[in-house]
Design an enzyme around this catalytic site. Structure first.
Site, mmCIF file in Angstrom:
data_model
loop_
_atom_site.group_PDB
_atom_site.id
_atom_site.type_symbol
_atom_site.label_atom_id
_atom_site.label_comp_id
_atom_site.label_asym_id
_atom_site.label_seq_id
_atom_site.Cartn_x
_atom_site.Cartn_y
_atom_site.Cartn_z
ATOM 1 N N ASP A 4 -1.832 -1.646 10.125
ATOM 2 C CA ASP A 4 -2.122 -1.653 8.683
ATOM 3 C C ASP A 4 -2.737 -2.970 8.213
ATOM 4 O O ASP A 4 -3.174 -3.075 7.068
ATOM 5 C CB ASP A 4 -0.828 -1.460 7.873
ATOM 6 C CG ASP A 4 -0.168 -0.119 8.134
ATOM 7 O OD1 ASP A 4 -0.833 0.787 8.655
ATOM 8 O OD2 ASP A 4 1.031 0.006 7.803
ATOM 9 N N LYS B 118 0.852 -1.207 0.000
ATOM 10 C CA LYS B 118 0.000 0.000 0.000
ATOM 11 C C LYS B 118 0.880 1.247 0.000
ATOM 12 O O LYS B 118 2.048 1.199 0.408
ATOM 13 C CB LYS B 118 -0.931 0.031 1.213
ATOM 14 C CG LYS B 118 -0.254 0.043 2.604
ATOM 15 C CD LYS B 118 0.292 1.383 3.088
ATOM 16 C CE LYS B 118 1.051 1.310 4.385
ATOM 17 N NZ LYS B 118 1.914 2.452 4.676
HETATM 18 P P1 ATP Z 1 4.294 -0.536 7.627
HETATM 19 O O1 ATP Z 1 4.180 0.283 6.361
HETATM 20 O O2 ATP Z 1 3.086 -1.413 7.900
HETATM 21 O O3 ATP Z 1 4.750 0.240 8.821
HETATM 22 P P2 ATP Z 1 6.798 -1.453 6.638
HETATM 23 O O4 ATP Z 1 6.565 -1.636 5.169
HETATM 24 O O5 ATP Z 1 7.476 -0.183 7.033
HETATM 25 O O6 ATP Z 1 5.439 -1.627 7.391
HETATM 26 P P3 ATP Z 1 7.665 -4.178 6.907
HETATM 27 O O7 ATP Z 1 8.232 -4.474 5.555
HETATM 28 O O8 ATP Z 1 6.356 -4.766 7.232
HETATM 29 O O9 ATP Z 1 7.652 -2.617 7.201
HETATM 30 O O10 ATP Z 1 8.791 -4.647 7.971
HETATM 31 C C1 ATP Z 1 8.950 -4.060 9.222
HETATM 32 C C2 ATP Z 1 9.820 -4.964 10.104
HETATM 33 O O11 ATP Z 1 9.106 -6.161 10.376
HETATM 34 C C3 ATP Z 1 11.126 -5.385 9.458
HETATM 35 O O12 ATP Z 1 12.145 -4.969 10.286
HETATM 36 C C4 ATP Z 1 11.083 -6.894 9.336
HETATM 37 O O13 ATP Z 1 12.268 -7.506 9.780
HETATM 38 C C5 ATP Z 1 9.933 -7.319 10.234
HETATM 39 N N1 ATP Z 1 9.074 -8.354 9.629
HETATM 40 C C6 ATP Z 1 8.413 -9.309 10.303
HETATM 41 N N2 ATP Z 1 7.689 -10.072 9.472
HETATM 42 C C7 ATP Z 1 7.860 -9.592 8.236
HETATM 43 C C8 ATP Z 1 7.361 -9.970 6.956
HETATM 44 N N3 ATP Z 1 6.547 -11.012 6.791
HETATM 45 N N4 ATP Z 1 7.734 -9.239 5.896
HETATM 46 C C9 ATP Z 1 8.550 -8.161 6.060
HETATM 47 N N5 ATP Z 1 9.069 -7.781 7.254
HETATM 48 C C10 ATP Z 1 8.732 -8.478 8.328
#
Ligand code: ATP
Length: 327
Positions: A144, A13
């Protein structure tokens, strides 16, 4: 015969609007945000079988944990606890994640993977949960995650888990840019925001509700509704309506993101912004061909090999099946 494995696409998203309204009694921030699903997706395969109660996660990405801290693992754990009858029959849960969404990038990759496990186990265990029931479970895993179940375009309030669907927009695209060596922790961004801007927070519920109402009836939602009907007369107005409060704390600390954002702004009349807590920057494009042109132009100005760029359309779906169910 009962299905025992299925694969799902899990869309990323972007936030077209993110206003930090104030404080909540649970310590989180009260948000008004507009989520938009995009066609940059991971593929999550969920398999169940009878055997010992065990959850495994297999993801080759070096930044993604394969243990109980993976959000997809936590989603499986939640489902096994909430629906022991499903877990009793097929208590070995195997999850495989093929990552395309950059990690810790403000694109909800982990949340989307977790949503896929909820949707997948609902189907495999034939639980018959409604979308609302799945969203309620998803909200326990992260702010989210509820949105990622149904996706599309939605206005979210609360921590981001109270969803009002908006009409879906087709034919708009995004160009995304992220430095490979840069990741931002979402908790850090919100903590920093609190340190600097806490004095601006709305604390009483009436003020917060009135802020949400202003967004709901505001110019961005009105423009998106017109775009969803195919009326593109005022498309360029979207540039001035994009808003992400977290830019106020992230951009001053990260010059690279600031420069990337400026570069995007120079290449698209439709505007550019950081998504969520960053560090991904996205620019809006009027169509797929235009997105490719913007991507090439950004690449020309920013030849750094550490900068990855993608194009993706707005899409109307959240988690959805990637293949026929195998039995
Ligand atoms: P959001 O936009 O919801 O805040 P994000 O895109 O910034 O999320 P993610 O890619 O979801 O962040 O990853 C955040 C942290 O979660 C990372 O440090 C990662 O190590 C951990 N993590 C745990 N499970 C997952 C997963 N299935 N995919 C990606 N990261 C994950």
């Amino acid at each position: 015969m009962t299905a025992n494995s299925l694969s799902l696409w899990t869309p990323a998203k972007v936030n077209l609007y993110l206003e930090i309204v104030g404080d909540r009694p649970d310590g989180f921030h009260e948000l008004s945000t507009i989520f938009q699903s995009i066609g940059l997706m991971d593929r999550v395969t969920v398999a169940v079988k009878s055997g010992p109660a065990a959850i495994s996660v297999d993801c080759a990405h070096p930044l993604v944990p394969n243990d109980h801290t993976n959000l997809a693992y936590r989603a499986a754990e939640l489902m096994a606890q909430a629906f022991p009858e499903g877990a009793d029959r097929q208590s070995t849960i195997q999850i495989a994640i093929a990552k395309n969404i950059p990690v810790a990038a403000g694109l909800a990759g982990g949340s989307s993977n977790a949503a896929a496990v909820l949707v997948g186990l609902n189907m495999l265990w034939e639980l018959g949960l409604t979308r609302q029931e799945l969203q309620d479970l998803a909200a326990k895993l992260g702010s989210d995650t509820a949105f990622c179940i149904g996706g599309g375009t939605a206005l979210a309030t609360g921590r981001g888990e109270v969803l009002d669907s908006l009409p879906c927009i087709s034919d708009l695209w995004v160009v995304l840019g992220k430095y490979d060596n840069l990741s931002i922790s979402t908790p850090w961004a919100y903590k920093r925001y609190r340190e600097v801007f806490e004095k601006e927070y709305a604390r009483d519920q009436d003020t917060q509700t009135s802020r949400h109402d202003q967004v709901r009836s505001g110019a961005m939602v009105r423009l998106l509704s017109k775009l969803a009907k195919g009326d593109r007369h005022n498309l360029e107005k979207i540039r001035a309506l994009l808003r992400n409060d977290l830019e106020r704390v992230v951009l001053p600390d990260y010059d690279q993101i600031q420069k990337l954002r400026e570069c995007f702004l120079g290449q698209t009349p439709l505007g550019a912004m950081m998504s969520g807590s960053g560090p991904t920057v996205f620019g809006i494009a009027a169509n797929g061909a235009n997105a490719k042109l913007i991507k090439s132009a950004v690449r020309q100005y920013m030849p750094d090999p550490e900068l990855s760029l993608w194009t993706a359309p707005f899409i109307a779906q959240g988690v959805h099946l990637a293949s026929d169910i195998s039995v």
